[in-house]
Write a protein that holds these residues in place. Structure first.
Motif, PDB file in Angstrom:
ATOM      1  N   UNK A 175       0.888  -1.446   6.949  1.00  0.00           N
ATOM      2  CA  UNK A 175       0.819  -2.337   5.793  1.00  0.00           C
ATOM      3  C   UNK A 175      -0.484  -2.093   5.052  1.00  0.00           C
ATOM      4  N   UNK A 176      -0.488  -2.391   3.752  1.00  0.00           N
ATOM      5  CA  UNK A 176      -1.715  -2.288   2.956  1.00  0.00           C
ATOM      6  C   UNK A 176      -1.676  -3.298   1.817  1.00  0.00           C
ATOM      7  N   UNK A 177      -2.852  -3.639   1.329  1.00  0.00           N
ATOM      8  CA  UNK A 177      -3.018  -4.519   0.166  1.00  0.00           C
ATOM      9  C   UNK A 177      -4.023  -3.885  -0.770  1.00  0.00           C
ATOM     10  N   UNK A 178      -3.646  -3.745  -2.037  1.00  0.00           N
ATOM     11  CA  UNK A 178      -4.556  -3.230  -3.061  1.00  0.00           C
ATOM     12  C   UNK A 178      -4.670  -4.287  -4.159  1.00  0.00           C
ATOM     13  N   UNK A 320      14.460   2.205   8.626  1.00  0.00           N
ATOM     14  CA  UNK A 320      13.162   1.743   8.117  1.00  0.00           C
ATOM     15  C   UNK A 320      13.382   0.484   7.286  1.00  0.00           C
ATOM     16  N   UNK A 321      12.381  -0.387   7.315  1.00  0.00           N
ATOM     17  CA  UNK A 321      12.465  -1.686   6.647  1.00  0.00           C
ATOM     18  C   UNK A 321      11.212  -1.828   5.801  1.00  0.00           C
ATOM     19  N   UNK A 322      11.371  -2.034   4.486  1.00  0.00           N
ATOM     20  CA  UNK A 322      10.240  -2.025   3.550  1.00  0.00           C
ATOM     21  C   UNK A 322      10.140  -3.375   2.854  1.00  0.00           C
ATOM     22  N   UNK A 323       9.026  -4.076   3.075  1.00  0.00           N
ATOM     23  CA  UNK A 323       8.714  -5.319   2.378  1.00  0.00           C
ATOM     24  C   UNK A 323       7.618  -5.033   1.353  1.00  0.00           C
ATOM     25  N   UNK A 324       7.636  -5.742   0.239  1.00  0.00           N
ATOM     26  CA  UNK A 324       6.676  -5.480  -0.836  1.00  0.00           C
ATOM     27  C   UNK A 324       6.535  -6.734  -1.681  1.00  0.00           C
ATOM     28  N   UNK A 325       5.470  -6.797  -2.473  1.00  0.00           N
ATOM     29  CA  UNK A 325       5.300  -7.892  -3.432  1.00  0.00           C
ATOM     30  C   UNK A 325       5.679  -7.410  -4.825  1.00  0.00           C
ATOM     31  N   UNK A 326       5.760  -8.344  -5.770  1.00  0.00           N
ATOM     32  CA  UNK A 326       6.211  -7.971  -7.112  1.00  0.00           C
ATOM     33  C   UNK A 326       5.184  -7.143  -7.879  1.00  0.00           C
ATOM     34  N   UNK A 327       3.988  -6.960  -7.284  1.00  0.00           N
ATOM     35  CA  UNK A 327       3.042  -6.034  -7.897  1.00  0.00           C
ATOM     36  C   UNK A 327       3.562  -4.617  -7.886  1.00  0.00           C
ATOM     37  N   UNK A 328       4.518  -4.320  -7.001  1.00  0.00           N
ATOM     38  CA  UNK A 328       5.144  -2.994  -6.951  1.00  0.00           C
ATOM     39  C   UNK A 328       6.173  -2.857  -8.067  1.00  0.00           C
ATOM     40  N   UNK A 383      -0.919  -5.160  -5.328  1.00  0.00           N
ATOM     41  CA  UNK A 383       0.126  -4.297  -4.779  1.00  0.00           C
ATOM     42  C   UNK A 383       0.028  -4.342  -3.259  1.00  0.00           C
ATOM     43  N   UNK A 384       1.102  -4.812  -2.623  1.00  0.00           N
ATOM     44  CA  UNK A 384       1.107  -4.952  -1.165  1.00  0.00           C
ATOM     45  C   UNK A 384       2.438  -4.479  -0.621  1.00  0.00           C
ATOM     46  N   UNK A 385       2.394  -3.742   0.490  1.00  0.00           N
ATOM     47  CA  UNK A 385       3.605  -3.272   1.152  1.00  0.00           C
ATOM     48  C   UNK A 385       3.447  -3.380   2.662  1.00  0.00           C
ATOM     49  N   UNK A 386       4.556  -3.665   3.317  1.00  0.00           N
ATOM     50  CA  UNK A 386       4.625  -3.610   4.770  1.00  0.00           C
ATOM     51  C   UNK A 386       5.897  -2.859   5.115  1.00  0.00           C
ATOM     52  N   UNK A 387       5.755  -1.752   5.819  1.00  0.00           N
ATOM     53  CA  UNK A 387       6.904  -0.935   6.208  1.00  0.00           C
ATOM     54  C   UNK A 387       6.931  -0.768   7.718  1.00  0.00           C
TER      55      UNK A 387
END
Length: 394
Positions: A175-178, A320-328, A383-387
């Motif tokens: 996961x990461x957050x920018x 694979x399972x990809x979660x993200x915020x609307x910043x993407x 921008x945040x994602x968790x995969x």
């Protein structure tokens, strides 16, 4: 606070004339004058009284002339200390030299006291403006330093590395957050609740900057507290408790969208609650992709009595399972085009995202794609994602 002015002149009557001319400003504590007879004495006065903002100095003086004294002033490298030089009307060569050496202005002898008053007033206004700008600059630096510390504190609340027990359970996770600003409102978390159950979630606080960052910290802490507690409460019960806590004293009327999951690492079953968040993407082992079907889940912090519902899905080895915020998905470029959900899904179906093996690689190529898409435009949202990937026993 009075502006302190150092008057340097070997003519004894100059002190009396200045005190008479500026008696009103002195009485009102607008100006405070200090006097010296030559450059040597003036340097001593500067060290003795301190806080001198303006120097009114004759050029032609015994002991140390005004030009030499001006050079000594320049050595102090004080941009808030300004000098007005005084010389005979015909002494333009020395006046020109003084201006080239950094004098702010000049007046000529015999002194026209109306002109002197205007010149001093104009110089004082300039000094006050510079002082105000310097204070603003110092405040900005202090704010920037505070924000840098706040960023470090905020990011330290998010997991930096994946615990070994997650990998041992057969899950590859990254996961990461920018943040769009120094600090932001996105959040994520993950940890093993027990030997077989992995908790993971992603969230997005309304608003940006410091208010969102503070609310993000509260939200993260409450989720951690609830899902670390092995009290036997169901997923929906824990989410309801988090919602009730966040609704209390929410005077800023902020809210949080979130996607909260518990994965049974033995069976691959994911139980989840959709609290008004973006639909995750599943990339199956055969390369196909699908969106998790949206449910009518309400964002957190709107209604403390809201009853959340959970749903479930199945992840198989290699999925694979990809979660993200609307910043993407809401990322825009200079032309105003939006990255969009369809672009993101296509990226994982046929694009570069479809060929990546690890969760980290998927996140990295997605971020690279976003950065390329945004180009010189400003990133306006976090921008945040968790995969995660269910491993094949490797």
């Amino acid at each position: 606070m009075a502006i302190r002015i150092l008057s340097v002149d070997d003519e004894q009557d100059m002190e009396m004339l200045i005190l008479q001319l500026f008696r009103k400003q002195i009485r009102e504590k607008k100006y405070e004058f200090v006097f010296a007879n030559n450059g040597i004495e003036a340097l001593e006065k500067l060290e003795e009284v301190g806080d001198v903002s303006l120097i009114l100095s004759d050029i032609n003086m015994p002991g140390m002339d005004g030009l030499t004294f001006l050079a000594k002033i320049n050595e102090k490298q004080n941009p808030l200390l300004k000098a007005i030089m005084v010389s005979a009307y015909g002494d333009m060569d020395n006046i020109r030299t003084a201006m080239n050496r950094g004098a702010f202005d000049f007046v000529t002898k015999p002194v026209n006291f109306e002109d002197l008053e205007i010149t001093i007033s104009k110089t004082v206004e300039h000094i006050e403006m510079l002082t105000s700008l310097e204070k603003g600059r110092e405040q900005l630096i202090a704010i920037q330093n505070d924000l840098s510390v706040a960023k470090e504190i905020q990011l330290s609340m998010l997991p930096k590395t994946v615990p070994a027990n997650i990998g041992k359970a057969g899950i590859d996770l990254h996961a990461f957050l920018q943040p769009a600003k120094v600090v932001g409102g996105d959040l994520y978390d993950y940890f093993m609740m027990d030997e077989d159950r992995l908790f993971f979630m992603i969230g997005d606080v309304s608003d940006k900057g410091i208010p969102a960052a503070l609310f993000m910290a509260i939200t993260k802490a409450i989720f951690k507290s609830q899902f670390s507690n092995r009290n036997g409460d169901s997923l929906v019960r824990k989410v309801k408790i988090v919602n009730e806590f966040l609704c209390e004293d929410n005077s800023m009327f902020m809210f949080v969208t979130a996607f909260i999951c518990i994965l049974n690492t033995k069976t691959g079953e994911v139980e989840y609650v959709d609290a008004g968040h973006e639909p995750p993407i599943i990339q199956r082992a055969d390369g196909s992709t699908e969106l998790v079907k949206k449910q009518e889940g309400m964002a957190l912090c709107f209604d403390p009595e809201y009853e959340y519902e959970s749903r479930s899905l199945k992840l198989n080895p290699g999925d694979k399972f990809v979660l993200y915020t609307d910043g993407v998905t809401d990322a825009n470029n200079l032309s105003g085009a939006r990255y969009g959900l369809h672009h993101l899904q296509d990226f994982f179906t046929t694009g570069e995202g479809s060929t990546q093996k690890s969760a980290k690689e998927m996140n990295e190529v997605t971020l690279s794609s976003l950065v390329q898409f945004i180009g010189p435009a400003t990133q306006f949202d976090d921008i945040t994602m968790l995969s995660l990937r269910v491993m094949n026993g490797e």
